[in-house]
Motif scaffolding. Structure first.
Motif, PDB file in Angstrom:
ATOM      1  N   LEU A  58      56.899 111.794  46.322  1.00  0.00           N
ATOM      2  CA  LEU A  58      56.801 113.172  46.821  1.00  0.00           C
ATOM      3  C   LEU A  58      55.920 114.022  45.907  1.00  0.00           C
ATOM      4  O   LEU A  58      56.013 115.241  45.891  1.00  0.00           O
ATOM      5  N   GLY A  59      55.080 113.371  45.149  1.00  0.00           N
ATOM      6  CA  GLY A  59      54.249 114.083  44.173  1.00  0.00           C
ATOM      7  C   GLY A  59      52.897 114.503  44.727  1.00  0.00           C
ATOM      8  O   GLY A  59      52.780 114.867  45.895  1.00  0.00           O
ATOM      9  N   ASN A  60      51.900 114.414  43.872  1.00  0.00           N
ATOM     10  CA  ASN A  60      50.557 114.810  44.257  1.00  0.00           C
ATOM     11  C   ASN A  60      49.731 113.582  44.620  1.00  0.00           C
ATOM     12  O   ASN A  60      49.617 112.649  43.822  1.00  0.00           O
ATOM     13  N   PHE A  61      49.148 113.589  45.813  1.00  0.00           N
ATOM     14  CA  PHE A  61      48.457 112.404  46.304  1.00  0.00           C
ATOM     15  C   PHE A  61      47.246 112.029  45.443  1.00  0.00           C
ATOM     16  O   PHE A  61      46.924 110.858  45.277  1.00  0.00           O
ATOM     17  N   ARG A  62      46.606 113.041  44.853  1.00  0.00           N
ATOM     18  CA  ARG A  62      45.442 112.780  44.003  1.00  0.00           C
ATOM     19  C   ARG A  62      45.863 111.989  42.759  1.00  0.00           C
ATOM     20  O   ARG A  62      45.305 110.927  42.459  1.00  0.00           O
ATOM     21  N   ASP A  63      46.876 112.497  42.064  1.00  0.00           N
ATOM     22  CA  ASP A  63      47.368 111.799  40.867  1.00  0.00           C
ATOM     23  C   ASP A  63      47.864 110.400  41.237  1.00  0.00           C
ATOM     24  O   ASP A  63      47.621 109.423  40.541  1.00  0.00           O
ATOM     25  N   PHE A  64      48.582 110.366  42.350  1.00  0.00           N
ATOM     26  CA  PHE A  64      49.186 109.132  42.847  1.00  0.00           C
ATOM     27  C   PHE A  64      48.107 108.041  43.013  1.00  0.00           C
ATOM     28  O   PHE A  64      48.230 106.927  42.474  1.00  0.00           O
ATOM     29  N   THR A  65      47.031 108.386  43.693  1.00  0.00           N
ATOM     30  CA  THR A  65      45.972 107.405  43.962  1.00  0.00           C
ATOM     31  C   THR A  65      45.339 106.918  42.660  1.00  0.00           C
ATOM     32  O   THR A  65      45.057 105.729  42.492  1.00  0.00           O
ATOM     33  N   LYS A  66      45.147 107.858  41.733  1.00  0.00           N
ATOM     34  CA  LYS A  66      44.557 107.464  40.449  1.00  0.00           C
ATOM     35  C   LYS A  66      45.488 106.524  39.674  1.00  0.00           C
ATOM     36  O   LYS A  66      45.041 105.552  39.062  1.00  0.00           O
ATOM     37  N   ILE A  67      46.786 106.838  39.724  1.00  0.00           N
ATOM     38  CA  ILE A  67      47.744 105.975  39.015  1.00  0.00           C
ATOM     39  C   ILE A  67      47.775 104.583  39.652  1.00  0.00           C
ATOM     40  O   ILE A  67      47.779 103.569  38.957  1.00  0.00           O
ATOM     41  N   VAL A  68      47.778 104.563  40.982  1.00  0.00           N
ATOM     42  CA  VAL A  68      47.779 103.272  41.690  1.00  0.00           C
ATOM     43  C   VAL A  68      46.598 102.415  41.234  1.00  0.00           C
ATOM     44  O   VAL A  68      46.735 101.220  40.987  1.00  0.00           O
ATOM     45  N   SER A  69      45.427 103.059  41.084  1.00  0.00           N
ATOM     46  CA  SER A  69      44.216 102.301  40.745  1.00  0.00           C
ATOM     47  C   SER A  69      44.297 101.684  39.351  1.00  0.00           C
ATOM     48  O   SER A  69      43.511 100.806  39.019  1.00  0.00           O
ATOM     49  N   LYS A  70      45.270 102.151  38.548  1.00  0.00           N
ATOM     50  CA  LYS A  70      45.369 101.644  37.174  1.00  0.00           C
ATOM     51  C   LYS A  70      46.590 100.757  36.940  1.00  0.00           C
ATOM     52  O   LYS A  70      46.830 100.300  35.823  1.00  0.00           O
ATOM     53  N   GLU A  71      47.360 100.541  37.990  1.00  0.00           N
ATOM     54  CA  GLU A  71      48.548  99.688  37.856  1.00  0.00           C
ATOM     55  C   GLU A  71      48.123  98.212  37.729  1.00  0.00           C
ATOM     56  O   GLU A  71      47.259  97.760  38.492  1.00  0.00           O
ATOM     57  N   PRO A  72      48.734  97.476  36.822  1.00  0.00           N
ATOM     58  CA  PRO A  72      48.355  96.062  36.660  1.00  0.00           C
ATOM     59  C   PRO A  72      48.473  95.262  37.956  1.00  0.00           C
ATOM     60  O   PRO A  72      47.617  94.422  38.258  1.00  0.00           O
ATOM     61  N   MET A  97      38.944 103.029  50.230  1.00  0.00           N
ATOM     62  CA  MET A  97      38.511 103.937  51.290  1.00  0.00           C
ATOM     63  C   MET A  97      39.076 103.553  52.647  1.00  0.00           C
ATOM     64  O   MET A  97      39.562 104.389  53.394  1.00  0.00           O
ATOM     65  N   GLU A  98      39.009 102.270  52.955  1.00  0.00           N
ATOM     66  CA  GLU A  98      39.436 101.854  54.295  1.00  0.00           C
ATOM     67  C   GLU A  98      40.940 102.002  54.510  1.00  0.00           C
ATOM     68  O   GLU A  98      41.388 102.476  55.547  1.00  0.00           O
ATOM     69  N   LEU A  99      41.723 101.598  53.513  1.00  0.00           N
ATOM     70  CA  LEU A  99      43.173 101.549  53.730  1.00  0.00           C
ATOM     71  C   LEU A  99      43.932 102.692  53.059  1.00  0.00           C
ATOM     72  O   LEU A  99      44.991 103.086  53.527  1.00  0.00           O
ATOM     73  N   PHE A 100      43.426 103.192  51.946  1.00  0.00           N
ATOM     74  CA  PHE A 100      44.228 104.145  51.172  1.00  0.00           C
ATOM     75  C   PHE A 100      43.875 105.611  51.413  1.00  0.00           C
ATOM     76  O   PHE A 100      44.712 106.492  51.249  1.00  0.00           O
ATOM     77  N   THR A 101      42.609 105.895  51.775  1.00  0.00           N
ATOM     78  CA  THR A 101      42.221 107.309  51.804  1.00  0.00           C
ATOM     79  C   THR A 101      41.498 107.802  53.056  1.00  0.00           C
ATOM     80  O   THR A 101      41.751 108.916  53.512  1.00  0.00           O
ATOM     81  N   ASN A 150      27.185 109.748  36.343  1.00  0.00           N
ATOM     82  CA  ASN A 150      27.744 108.542  35.730  1.00  0.00           C
ATOM     83  C   ASN A 150      29.247 108.525  36.003  1.00  0.00           C
ATOM     84  O   ASN A 150      30.062 108.823  35.141  1.00  0.00           O
ATOM     85  N   PHE A 151      29.601 108.187  37.224  1.00  0.00           N
ATOM     86  CA  PHE A 151      30.988 108.309  37.655  1.00  0.00           C
ATOM     87  C   PHE A 151      31.865 107.189  37.120  1.00  0.00           C
ATOM     88  O   PHE A 151      31.412 106.069  36.932  1.00  0.00           O
ATOM     89  N   ASN A 152      33.139 107.526  36.897  1.00  0.00           N
ATOM     90  CA  ASN A 152      34.146 106.480  36.704  1.00  0.00           C
ATOM     91  C   ASN A 152      35.078 106.482  37.916  1.00  0.00           C
ATOM     92  O   ASN A 152      34.864 107.244  38.882  1.00  0.00           O
ATOM     93  N   GLY A 153      36.111 105.673  37.867  1.00  0.00           N
ATOM     94  CA  GLY A 153      36.996 105.535  39.014  1.00  0.00           C
ATOM     95  C   GLY A 153      37.657 106.846  39.427  1.00  0.00           C
ATOM     96  O   GLY A 153      37.724 107.178  40.613  1.00  0.00           O
ATOM     97  N   ASP A 154      38.149 107.603  38.452  1.00  0.00           N
ATOM     98  CA  ASP A 154      38.800 108.874  38.774  1.00  0.00           C
ATOM     99  C   ASP A 154      37.841 109.828  39.488  1.00  0.00           C
ATOM    100  O   ASP A 154      38.240 110.544  40.413  1.00  0.00           O
TER     101      ASP A 154
END
Lengths: 384, 396
Positions: A58-72, A97-101, A150-154
């Motif tokens: 129930l948090g923030n979707f932006r933070d959530f997606t970034k955290i997901v991308s860094k989970e082992p 992009m296709e499935l998550f956002t 020079n973008f990173n994942g976030d």
């Protein structure tokens, strides 16, 4: 060893769904598990991922997606840890992009390539902590959705979320899950207006659950329950506990949804896809199996993950009594004021086929136990 | 026949409502199967190592890349000067010599996906590798032919995407008697016979009732039909043997089913591959031998085409644990009585020309095989079912 622990965790999740401390958070955790679909065999990573889903549900979707991308677990599942400057792997970039956002057809192959370059260098330690490997990261300029840097994942996730389509994609998915499989564009527009502002999931859910249309007739009793919703639903009427972990998994398998074991990266196909000639029969029989100690018959098959070494020993056909303890006292207590007739509308939310309705009227004299088991064995009970 | 005639009569005479609802779905659909041809599809699940199945025993690269898992010449039976089959496939040798086997090499698709699940989905739906379809190619065949649920049967616990169509699904059955028994409970009769709300048919509730009705009428039909003939052939006592026995019982009893799907699991051999693969291929070949001989004895083999595939092949170079990792193109076995091209259909893959992951480059799109089967064997419009046009091969 690890595999066994994952099964235990899956069973523990099932028990928790049956006895939730926060119902909405549990429901959302299950929702996100079928959105940010992931699977892993390492118990540490699985547990970390699962706890992360509940925490951010129930948090923030932006933070959530970034955290997901860094989970082992995710770094492994969609091969992002194999994504290196010299040999990019586009799996995560595509599914992000296709499935998550955003959903299909909202980006070009070029966007995927540039996004993949931005995620290079993502990795994790043996213990599962995220690390960024500078040497494997592509530090050159990337151009993504018309922006250069020079973008990173976030950064990539931030740029994706600037698109209103992201808020729309998530809103539609939540609407399909909680309200109706038939999308009402007006309702979605209202949701997007709330969600796009700051991607706050709790605010969005508050809006949906308090909106008038959430309670309209056309949105009640039309959705086919997922196997887990079905199993948890029975428990709210007559609390039960399946004693053996193995049998919790068996029941889920027969219904087509094993927690922590999604079929593929797209997740479980919902709605009518839950129902085929086997699962409908299992569903209609299951209340008797769980609550009346009926026997369930099934035949053993192998799946991709089990390496079958000794064929001869495997039984080809099995009958099992699922060992269950039931708490009929709670049922008696909760429904003591209700007649069988009143039970019908408490247990079933959908409209009822007229022939079935007549059958139920003829059966009013059944004991309350038998009557409620019969109610939960109807096709109508599959809807919510 | 008489009963059906009567039902049709009564339909015209007094309207649909007097026909018991649970017979409706069943009696209304087309009675004759679309053609008398049948297809049996076998999946070697987990990704069988095709290079150690159909072995290029004169190829130096093969032996260099697989120093401790390559199959030695005397562990093969040779089918040409360059190609030998794994010794576990020996039970198929006689069938091979009779010309009942065609081996299509190097089958795959563009931009292959190396995940089991995704690759299986791609094979089952006949999609492109970046396309997610919600229905399978056999399911769309059912849609196209307006088939009954039992026109396509998967001998398994649950129904795969392959057999799910837009408007019609196939059936998953492991044991016709169990399927029938489980649906014979009086309660199901009650539920099914009480369904009378025709206006619900578009609603999810209508879908639930209709699935139940389909299952029930199919279970009864399959059980009664397949009971007319019991097979006396001795099948190996394992899951795969049991699956093939069930299929032969269905075919030999004249069941109208046109497509069967079964599978053998365990081919995901990342470590200690040789022993595992040897055992699994043996299970496969022994059961297939009994199956085909059983069909021949019953004069049914002529109308049956058997397709064996695996969701992907394995990497050319072995890994450090005496196993192989996920690869791409693979061989497909076609078996039948009157094959146009027998034995090796085409050349073995070029081991000197790999993609950047060290995987084979495919030569034949797997959907060309589907298109050929649909067009030349089942005589239907393959483009309508595959959503695209593919060139045809000439194995049938």
């Amino acid at each position: 060893m690890s595999r066994k622990k994952v099964i235990e965790l899956s069973a523990a999740w099932f028990q928790r769904l049956n006895n939730p401390s926060e119902i909405l958070r549990e429901k959302m955790t299950l929702f996100w598990a079928n959105h940010f679909v992931c699977e892993n065999k390492n118990i540490l990573y699985v547990q970390s991922y699962h706890n992360m889903l509940r925490k951010n549900a129930l948090g923030n979707f932006r933070d959530f997606t970034k955290i997901v991308s860094k989970e082992p677990a995710m770094l492994a599942y969609l091969n992002n840890k194999q994504n290196k400057k010299k040999s990019p792997n586009e799996n995560f970039a595509r599914e992000l992009m296709e499935l998550f956002t955003l959903g299909q057809d909202q980006y070009t192959e070029h966007d995927i390539k540039e996004s993949a370059r931005s995620f290079t260098g993502y990795n994790h330690t043996y213990k599962g902590e995220f690390i960024f490997k500078e040497k494997q990261h592509d530090h050159n300029e990337k151009t993504f959705f018309g922006k250069s840097g020079n973008f990173n994942g976030d950064d990539i996730i931030d740029i994706i979320l600037q698109k209103e389509q992201c808020a729309r994609f998530i809103s539609e998915k939540i609407y399909t899950y909680f309200v109706n499989e038939n999308i009402n564009k007006k309702h979605i527009d209202e949701m997007v207006a709330v969600f796009y502002k700051d991607y706050n999931i709790e605010k969005l859910m508050r809006f949906v659950l308090l909106s008038k249309w959430f309670y309209e007739d056309e949105n009640i009793g039309t959705k086919i329950k997922s196997p887990i919703e079905f199993l948890v639903g029975i428990n709210t009427v007559v609390p039960y506990k399946i004693e053996k972990t193995r049998q919790i998994i068996l029941v889920q398998r027969l219904l087509g949804q094993i927690l922590m074991n999604p079929p593929n990266v797209v997740g479980w196909k919902t709605g009518r896809n839950w129902i085929d000639s086997n699962t409908i029969v299992t569903r209609l029989r299951l209340p008797s199996v769980l609550l009346n100690n009926a026997e369930i018959a099934y035949s053993e098959i192998g799946d991709e993950e089990t390496m079958i070494t000794d064929f001869d020993k495997r039984k080809l056909r099995k009958n099992a009594f699922v060992k269950v303890s039931t708490d009929w006292n709670s049922f008696e207590e909760n429904y003591k004021k209700n007649s069988n007739k009143e039970l019908v509308h408490q247990i079933i939310t959908s409209k009822i086929n007229t022939g079935t309705k007549e059958m139920l009227e003829r059966n009013q004299q059944l004991s309350k136990h038998d009557f409620v088991v019969q109610l939960m064995s109807l096709p109508e009970y599959q809807l919510c | 026949m008489k009963r059906r005639g009567f039902l049709k009569q009564s339909t015209f005479a007094s309207g649909m409502f007097f026909v018991p609802q649970f017979l409706k779905a069943f009696e209304n659909s087309s009675m004759k199967p679309f053609s008398n041809k049948k297809v049996v599809i076998i999946q070697l699940k987990g990704g069988n190592d095709g290079l150690n199945t159909v072995v290029p025993f004169n190829n130096d690269i093969y032996y260099q890349q697989r120093s401790n898992i390559a199959i030695k010449q005397n562990d093969l039976f040779k089918i040409s000067d360059e190609v030998g089959l794994h010794k576990s496939l020996q039970p198929l040798q006689d069938l091979y010599n009779k010309g009942f086997v065609s081996i299509i090499n190097n089958v795959g698709y563009p931009n292959p996906n190396l995940s089991h699940f995704r690759a299986t989905d791609i094979w089952q739906t006949a999609s492109d590798s970046n396309e997610y379809l919600q229905n399978g190619w056999v399911g769309r065949y059912l849609d196209y032919t307006k088939g009954n649920p039992y026109s396509a049967i998967e001998v398994d616990q649950s129904l795969s995407l392959m057999l799910k169509g837009k408007s019609q699904n196939g059936l998953a059955i492991t044991d016709p008697k169990m399927f029938y028994d489980s649906m014979s409970a009086p309660f199901f009769n009650n539920v099914v016979t009480n369904y009378n709300d025709a206006h619900l048919s578009e609603h999810n509730l209508g879908y639930l009732y209709n699935t139940m009705i389909d299952a029930k009428s199919s279970a009864k039909h399959i059980y009664e039909q397949s009971n007319t003939k019991s097979t006396f052939a001795e099948y190996p006592k394992n899951i795969f043997g049991k699956q093939l026995k069930t299929i032969s019982q269905f075919i030999n009893s004249g069941l109208e089913t046109q497509v069967y799907y079964a599978g053998l699991s365990g081919f995901d051999t990342h470590a200690n591959q040789p022993g595992t693969q040897e055992r699994l291929l043996k299970v496969y070949a022994e059961s297939m031998e009994v199956f085909i001989n059983d069909l021949q004895k019953n004069n049914a083999f002529e109308d049956v085409l058997i397709l064996t595939f695996s969701e992907f092949g394995r990497r050319v170079k072995q890994n450090e644990s005496k196993g192989t990792d996920h690869g791409t193109a693979n061989n497909v076995f076609v078996m039948g009585k009157n094959l146009k091209k027998q034995g090796l259909y085409n050349n073995l893959p070029n081991l000197g020309n790999l993609d950047r992951n060290g995987n084979l480059k495919y030569e034949i799109d797997f959907r060309e095989i589907y298109a050929t089967i649909l067009d030349k064997w089942l005589a239907v419009d393959d483009v309508a079912i595959l959503n695209k046009s593919f060139s045809k091969l000439d194995f049938v």
